[in-house]
Structure formats: structure tokens, C-alpha cells
Motif scaffolding. Structure first.
Motif, PDB file in Angstrom:
ATOM      1  N   SER A  35       0.841  -1.205   0.000  1.00 39.80           N
ATOM      2  CA  SER A  35       0.000   0.000   0.000  1.00 39.80           C
ATOM      3  C   SER A  35       0.869   1.245   0.000  1.00 39.80           C
ATOM      4  CB  SER A  35      -0.907   0.032   1.230  1.00 39.80           C
ATOM      5  OG  SER A  35      -1.884  -0.966   1.139  1.00 39.80           O
ATOM      6  N   ASP A  43      -3.925  12.580  -1.303  1.00 34.74           N
ATOM      7  CA  ASP A  43      -3.953  11.446  -0.377  1.00 34.74           C
ATOM      8  C   ASP A  43      -2.912  11.640   0.716  1.00 34.74           C
ATOM      9  OD1 ASP A  43      -4.824   8.994   0.567  1.00 34.74           O
ATOM     10  OD2 ASP A  43      -3.836   7.812  -0.982  1.00 34.74           O
ATOM     11  N   SER A  47      -3.784   4.569   0.519  1.00 33.56           N
ATOM     12  CA  SER A  47      -5.073   4.007   0.108  1.00 33.56           C
ATOM     13  C   SER A  47      -4.954   3.234  -1.200  1.00 33.56           C
ATOM     14  CB  SER A  47      -6.115   5.122  -0.057  1.00 33.56           C
ATOM     15  OG  SER A  47      -5.733   6.014  -1.084  1.00 33.56           O
ATOM     16  N   CYS A  59      -7.420   1.776  -5.693  1.00 37.14           N
ATOM     17  CA  CYS A  59      -7.430   2.777  -4.636  1.00 37.14           C
ATOM     18  C   CYS A  59      -8.736   2.594  -3.874  1.00 37.14           C
ATOM     19  CB  CYS A  59      -7.339   4.196  -5.177  1.00 37.14           C
ATOM     20  SG  CYS A  59      -7.449   5.424  -3.851  1.00 37.14           S
ATOM     21  N   HIS A  60      -8.608   2.393  -2.569  1.00 34.52           N
ATOM     22  CA  HIS A  60      -9.783   2.166  -1.730  1.00 34.52           C
ATOM     23  C   HIS A  60     -10.486   3.467  -1.361  1.00 34.52           C
ATOM     24  CE1 HIS A  60      -8.535  -1.998  -1.514  1.00 34.52           C
ATOM     25  NE2 HIS A  60      -7.320  -1.551  -1.273  1.00 34.52           N
ATOM     26  N   ALA A  61      -9.912   4.604  -1.761  1.00 33.27           N
ATOM     27  CA  ALA A  61     -10.541   5.901  -1.485  1.00 33.27           C
ATOM     28  C   ALA A  61     -11.252   6.445  -2.724  1.00 33.27           C
ATOM     29  CB  ALA A  61      -9.504   6.904  -0.995  1.00 33.27           C
TER      30      ALA A  61
END
Length: 94
Positions: A35, A43, A47, A59-61
Motif C-alpha cells: 500500500s 492522499d 489508500s 485505490c480504496h478511497a
């Protein structure tokens, strides 16, 4: 579109090589995923997950995702497929 050699993928760097500058010394612990902060949006916390075996990322965002280093380069640099593999083949990195 230019005619591509059937071996074009073999001329691309390994995902670990391609992502090396972006990862800036981060270590992979226990798996092939790592990550880091996302380059596709502002950021502050890591993420962006990158698979160092396949080159895939998510990207988890912000939701940016792709299956390999070509997808990553195309999305980051806003270029087409042929331009991406040409630039990556010449040594462009993440």
C-alpha cells in the motif's frame, strides 16, 4: 493503430521495477500486495494497493483500478494503449 509484435508484453518491465520509484523503499510484508499513497487524488494515508506480481492496483478511497502496469500508466498519464506501451518500453515508470 500500429501493428504490435506478439511479444510486446515481454518487453515491459516487471511490476516491481515499474513501481519502484512510487513505492520509495516500502517493503512487502507477507504477501504480494503493498500500500502507498494514491497518485490519482490528494492522499495523506496509504489508500492505493498495488499487486507486485500482476501489476494490478486499486485505490480504496477514489476507486481508481486497473489490471496491470499498462492500465496504471494510461490512467496516470492520460495516454492511449500504444503510447503507454511505447513509453513504458522506453523506461517510463510510475
Amino acid at each position: 493503430m500500429k501493428n504490435l509484435s506478439p511479444t510486446w508484453r515481454e518487453k515491459l518491465p516487471a511490476p516491481t521495477t515499474f513501481y519502484s520509484a512510487l513505492l520509495n523503499g516500502k517493503k512487502v510484508l507477507g504477501s504480494e500486495w503493498v500500500s502507498t499513497t494514491c497518485v490519482f487524488h490528494e492522499d495523506r494515508k496509504p489508500s492505493l494497493s498495488i499487486n507486485l506480481k500482476s501489476g494490478g492496483y486499486i485505490c480504496h478511497a477514489c476507486g481508481c483500478k486497473g489490471k496491470d502496469i499498462v492500465d496504471f500508466y494510461r490512467q496516470r498519464c492520460k495516454v492511449g494503449f500504444v503510447e503507454a506501451i511505447t513509453q513504458i518500453g522506453k523506461g517510463a515508470h510510475a
